[in-house]
Enzyme design. Structure first.
Site, PDB file in Angstrom:
ATOM      1  N   GLY C  14      62.571   6.718  36.940  1.00  0.00           N
ATOM      2  CA  GLY C  14      61.996   6.459  38.261  1.00  0.00           C
ATOM      3  C   GLY C  14      61.839   4.965  38.461  1.00  0.00           C
ATOM      4  O   GLY C  14      61.493   4.248  37.528  1.00  0.00           O
ATOM      5  N   ARG C  75      69.630   9.609  36.914  1.00  0.00           N
ATOM      6  CA  ARG C  75      69.511  10.375  35.691  1.00  0.00           C
ATOM      7  C   ARG C  75      70.882  10.553  35.080  1.00  0.00           C
ATOM      8  O   ARG C  75      71.892  10.518  35.762  1.00  0.00           O
ATOM      9  CB  ARG C  75      68.890  11.746  35.999  1.00  0.00           C
ATOM     10  CG  ARG C  75      67.377  11.715  35.785  1.00  0.00           C
ATOM     11  CD  ARG C  75      66.761  13.020  36.161  1.00  0.00           C
ATOM     12  NE  ARG C  75      66.895  13.225  37.608  1.00  0.00           N
ATOM     13  CZ  ARG C  75      66.560  14.371  38.209  1.00  0.00           C
ATOM     14  NH1 ARG C  75      66.106  15.384  37.489  1.00  0.00           N
ATOM     15  NH2 ARG C  75      66.674  14.497  39.523  1.00  0.00           N
ATOM     16  N   GLY C 105      61.010   3.909  31.595  1.00  0.00           N
ATOM     17  CA  GLY C 105      59.928   4.587  30.893  1.00  0.00           C
ATOM     18  C   GLY C 105      60.397   5.184  29.575  1.00  0.00           C
ATOM     19  O   GLY C 105      61.359   4.708  28.958  1.00  0.00           O
ATOM     20  N   ASP C 106      59.741   6.216  29.184  1.00  0.00           N
ATOM     21  CA  ASP C 106      59.963   6.862  27.918  1.00  0.00           C
ATOM     22  C   ASP C 106      61.429   7.230  27.631  1.00  0.00           C
ATOM     23  O   ASP C 106      61.974   6.884  26.593  1.00  0.00           O
ATOM     24  CB  ASP C 106      59.154   8.159  27.929  1.00  0.00           C
ATOM     25  CG  ASP C 106      58.406   8.315  26.654  1.00  0.00           C
ATOM     26  OD1 ASP C 106      57.526   7.469  26.368  1.00  0.00           O
ATOM     27  OD2 ASP C 106      58.721   9.272  25.911  1.00  0.00           O
ATOM     28  N   THR C 128      57.399   1.455  34.951  1.00  0.00           N
ATOM     29  CA  THR C 128      56.961   2.742  35.500  1.00  0.00           C
ATOM     30  C   THR C 128      55.598   2.546  36.116  1.00  0.00           C
ATOM     31  O   THR C 128      54.794   1.774  35.620  1.00  0.00           O
ATOM     32  CB  THR C 128      56.875   3.838  34.410  1.00  0.00           C
ATOM     33  OG1 THR C 128      56.034   4.889  34.888  1.00  0.00           O
ATOM     34  CG2 THR C 128      56.266   3.311  33.122  1.00  0.00           C
ATOM     35  N   ASP C 130      53.249   4.682  36.250  1.00  0.00           N
ATOM     36  CA  ASP C 130      52.223   5.579  35.701  1.00  0.00           C
ATOM     37  C   ASP C 130      51.350   4.969  34.618  1.00  0.00           C
ATOM     38  O   ASP C 130      50.326   5.537  34.260  1.00  0.00           O
ATOM     39  CB  ASP C 130      52.895   6.841  35.125  1.00  0.00           C
ATOM     40  CG  ASP C 130      53.354   7.798  36.211  1.00  0.00           C
ATOM     41  OD1 ASP C 130      53.057   7.541  37.386  1.00  0.00           O
ATOM     42  OD2 ASP C 130      54.003   8.804  35.884  1.00  0.00           O
ATOM     43  N   ASP C 132      51.940   4.960  31.569  1.00  0.00           N
ATOM     44  CA  ASP C 132      51.862   5.990  30.524  1.00  0.00           C
ATOM     45  C   ASP C 132      52.633   5.613  29.262  1.00  0.00           C
ATOM     46  O   ASP C 132      53.046   6.496  28.499  1.00  0.00           O
ATOM     47  CB  ASP C 132      52.359   7.328  31.076  1.00  0.00           C
ATOM     48  CG  ASP C 132      53.796   7.241  31.579  1.00  0.00           C
ATOM     49  OD1 ASP C 132      54.356   6.124  31.624  1.00  0.00           O
ATOM     50  OD2 ASP C 132      54.368   8.292  31.918  1.00  0.00           O
ATOM     51  N   ARG C 174      51.428  12.297  35.620  1.00  0.00           N
ATOM     52  CA  ARG C 174      51.552  13.630  35.040  1.00  0.00           C
ATOM     53  C   ARG C 174      50.801  13.751  33.718  1.00  0.00           C
ATOM     54  O   ARG C 174      50.107  14.728  33.488  1.00  0.00           O
ATOM     55  CB  ARG C 174      53.030  13.973  34.829  1.00  0.00           C
ATOM     56  CG  ARG C 174      53.484  14.955  35.893  1.00  0.00           C
ATOM     57  CD  ARG C 174      54.941  15.268  35.826  1.00  0.00           C
ATOM     58  NE  ARG C 174      55.513  15.015  37.151  1.00  0.00           N
ATOM     59  CZ  ARG C 174      56.778  14.787  37.395  1.00  0.00           C
ATOM     60  NH1 ARG C 174      57.653  14.734  36.396  1.00  0.00           N
ATOM     61  NH2 ARG C 174      57.191  14.572  38.627  1.00  0.00           N
ATOM     62  N   GLU C 190      33.760   9.174  43.882  1.00  0.00           N
ATOM     63  CA  GLU C 190      32.675   9.849  43.190  1.00  0.00           C
ATOM     64  C   GLU C 190      33.188  10.697  42.040  1.00  0.00           C
ATOM     65  O   GLU C 190      32.482  10.938  41.061  1.00  0.00           O
ATOM     66  CB  GLU C 190      31.893  10.758  44.160  1.00  0.00           C
ATOM     67  CG  GLU C 190      30.962  10.005  45.065  1.00  0.00           C
ATOM     68  CD  GLU C 190      31.694   9.274  46.169  1.00  0.00           C
ATOM     69  OE1 GLU C 190      32.874   9.595  46.402  1.00  0.00           O
ATOM     70  OE2 GLU C 190      31.103   8.386  46.795  1.00  0.00           O
TER      71      GLU C 190
END
Lengths: 323, 323, 323, 323
Positions: C14, C75, C105-106, C128, C130, C132, C174, C190
């Site tokens: 991505g 991809r 990413g990964d 990325t 994220d 992550d 995710r 909150e």
């Protein structure tokens, strides 16, 4: 039967946001209606340099959201001479180009006017942030420039409230105070100084004093560059209200940049398409504009020789609402 | 002699950007012309609760730039009954209030209509992002909502170009496709689905296929919520073009928020001032609007019972330019 | 003596904002240090297609501010097989390319890991939104994504205040709740629901009730997509607090777009330059990251097989401050 | 047992974005840990005027996203005298206040230092856009100021490309070039002039000439105000490259305004909470900061008397990448 078969498009003068959307509309409408269409790089200078290239649907892909102009712009002294104009007309004829859309301001329109007298059908589109072109309520780029000014004043507001100071903001507009007027109304400016309305700095200072006395926590003065310089206004205010420490911000060329607003993109798209359709119908030597929501054409001569009237009603409203 | 002496203002229905600018204009114009002015909190519900308070110049300071409405809004079933309406009128009379400006959409207008029949002079201002009110070219908040959609699509464009995918964007508009139309034109959307124009999802898919075949690197479909759901459109597209992997974005309530654009602030300021002047002149039971640049009033009955016509010309232009 | 002479750069997975700034830094640093540098279009798929082209200083001009990736991404199943990986390594060798920077990413890192075992020196950059990826405090794009979420919540706030409602915002993430956590802290949410922390929807509803009881005019719940769907949370909340009418906003792919923040541009610039310098020094099969302000390399194996720890301290701070 | 029971918070010096987020964090953390908390309006001047009021959870509701400071700020000569300082300490004691959090810059820290010597426990938080405070990597407001500069340069870029001109941007920073450095790196500026690095305008002009010769279509020079004025730089450039027509933009106070970035909000939230916890633990006369990702305290004396080192590595990176 269309009155033109091959048209070209150029941008000229200072750039404005939405010029790209206008170029896109000219190109795609022209292709839609079966014309050939060419781009001219760097305005009239590019014309004299034969910097002319064919455009297709993809040439204007992914530009509607971009500020500036992909066709670029430049000043051109040579084109202000009769020789330059004849050379330009000849180059267009050599390329088989019989119609030209010029996007720009006053000077750009005058070039189109000359070319039309030399046999090229021309249309002018109002591309300038200043809104200083007559026979159109809005120019392409004006709404975006106003938005940028209003956004800057939003930022100044934060810091003014924190320090209880006043702010003087100098905006573009040499002969036309419309940016100052519309941004001033939208941001609640207490004072709006424009070239079209005489003013006394003493009265400005007095008004500021009264506003503070009535509990206004900050005070905004907008000055169109044609009405005076922010620094001069600050000096005068300081003289009569030494404790206000007015801060001057000169917004400069950021007013010309950034992605065009939806309003400017749509205005540019409508006008670009309209110019092509009018060329096809055989009109020439005309400026396109929008008046009371309707697209119109007006003789370039008339546009160039008429001073745009100032909207006094809006000006008075702005003052009434910023008490 | 003015036809009203004490007026009140409320906001009702879904909030829209620029409502605060309208409230500010109503309050300041009223004070300027020598009236007393009251705010009513939470719409008609607040009226029935007598949640009414006097407003002065400072009550509306520093709100022109804020989204939402400082007067808040709420739904009110009780006010839809004749008893509720009579109670509301009585409460206004008890406060000596003889004029009321209501800012909102259709439902809000109907309330104003009822109150006018009970002796309160009323004016409606079009406050809704949807642009779904007839007898005005623009509603307050519409330009800002379109800007937010266009800004979101700008962001989607980046990632679409990187992945060569298509994007489906669902925007607000239950009965009126104007947000989809104006945002679609401004962002170069290839497909614009609105409640006013029938469409076939097969044709949509076909058009997408052709666009990709002609080299368009990404494809944008805008769907007004009243024309279908983004997810349903995606499913259909996937059926016929399984490789496109369309991504759906539902923009939701962010379309209602954010600082109003300069356009909306100025429209709201003009309309708010206009409503007060019309009340002073003795008009009542009218909706204020802007048609071809001019401020106008129209009987609320007529406004409420007329469906706003859809601008097919603009729709066709959008398609012509997004080839 | 440099350990590599010709390097290539690709983006994979991505896209994220700041990838272009990273590509620019890789290209310009490589040239500065005397290397030749190639771009690979469309990630590993482009590598297998030999979609490889030389890049110079101008290839990366005017891209630092653009979202998405000029090298595009896609991809590629074929590259997940040993045959595909060998083919990729061979194509690089055929071009004389001995070093590769992979931004993604990964999955992208795993590709780099395979290629390094086939003799290509590789460096991974964390691209990325994220956040992550382990062994780096920040990934390229994360700060921009958080900014976009915070900006959206600013808009929702306006309309929430007007209607006294609560808002549920579903954001990306995710396996990693960092976008939700950082945007939640920054916007005073909150409730923050993340995959790393178990929660009970009953407690969430209870907390909301209490907040309203204590005078909070609006309530924001942020849900990372990995922790649940906004719609499901809304249904639960509605069950126990039927009057709150929570509004769900799913922010979707706009989180991936837009111009990168200064933070992301600078992080990307530093990491891109660092990766080139590490390749020159002879390192390979490493992921570059920033830990406590320092640029570091870590074995890709270790990065790929370690779950990023969640910042519980920040999470508790967010809750403490949103009472 | 906590070392303090009643604390106050004030903002002082020039305002910066994120000050409100810091005030919110101080108030809510203090309440969370069982302290009483007071706000002081208008900095040390307000203290001397006993402009002190109790704050609760709702006092800081809906301010995290606002620029400026709700506590306002003002200069105060009286507090620079020993008498003023004793009076201030006495007023705090009279209110039973034993701890004080001061948010501001250098001068604000010196006030806290004096008060601590008079028996009030004090903590300083770095609130200034300039990033000119030592023993912290970032000050509150810096990231937002850099973002505003980068956004302005984005806009200038459009118009520069259209006209092929160069742009000179003057930014804030009297003694510290960090805004210029970080914004310069993020926007790809070719030249960055800061007070910490000597420069020759001849070399600057020479570099510009070369850039144009190598095909750069526009050139950006960023000048920190402490390194020179934009106008002077322009004059020099004009002398050696008369055809470049550099345009000067002085960004001014808009750098101080606007909603804080997520980064600044989170930094402010963490530091505000940290200051309260350190006061509770009994620390005093300390400045809070973030160094390599960790929150730290440092003696105010040391902070005030140490010049912040300039990041030459980042500076060289910026130049390396803007070839």
């Amino acid at each position: 039967m269309t009155a033109v078969k091959k048209i070209a498009v150029l941008t000229s003068g200072g750039d404005s946001q939405g010029m790209n959307a206008a170029v896109r509309a000219v190109v795609r409408s022209a292709l839609y209606f079966g014309l050939e269409v060419y781009g001219i790089q760097r305005g009239y200078q590019g014309l004299l340099n034969s910097d002319i290239f064919p455009m297709d649907l993809r040439s204007v892909g992914d530009i509607i959201q971009r500020g500036g102009t992909v066709l670029q712009s430049a000043r051109c002294k040579e084109f202000m001479t009769p020789e330059g104009q004849q050379k330009g007309a000849q180059i267009l004829r050599d390329h088989g180009i019989d119609g030209l859309v010029v996007i720009g301001g006053d000077g750009s329109y005058q070039g189109a006017n000359k070319l039309s007298k030399l046999g090229i059908k021309t249309m002018g589109l109002p591309g300038t942030i200043d809104n200083d072109i007559s026979y159109t309520d809005y120019t392409i780029g004006f709404d975006t420039a106003v938005s940028i000014v209003v956004d800057a004043i939003n930022k100044l507001r934060d810091t003014m409230s924190s320090h209880e100071r006043s702010s003087i903001v100098e905006v573009m507009g040499r002969h036309c105070g419309d940016i100052a007027l519309h941004a001033g109304l939208a941001s609640g400016a207490e004072t709006i100084l424009v070239p079209e309305v005489e003013y006394s700095l003493e009265e400005v200072s007095e008004r500021m004093k009264q506003n503070f006395a009535h509990g206004k926590r900050h005070s905004i003065i907008i000055v169109a560059e044609g009405a005076g310089s922010g620094d001069l206004v600050a000096q005068e205010v300081l003289k009569s209200c030494p404790s206000y420490e007015p801060r001057v911000t000169v917004l400069g060329h950021i007013q010309r940049g950034g992605t065009p607003t939806a309003f400017d993109r749509n205005l540019a798209s409508r006008l670009g398409d309209f110019a092509v359709r009018k060329l096809i119908e055989g009109e020439s030597d005309k400026a396109c504009g929008i008046i009371k929501g309707e697209l119109v054409t007006t003789d370039i001569d008339k546009v160039v020789n008429t001073k745009k009237p100032f909207n006094m009603e809006l000006y008075e409203l702005a003052l009434r609402l910023s008490q």
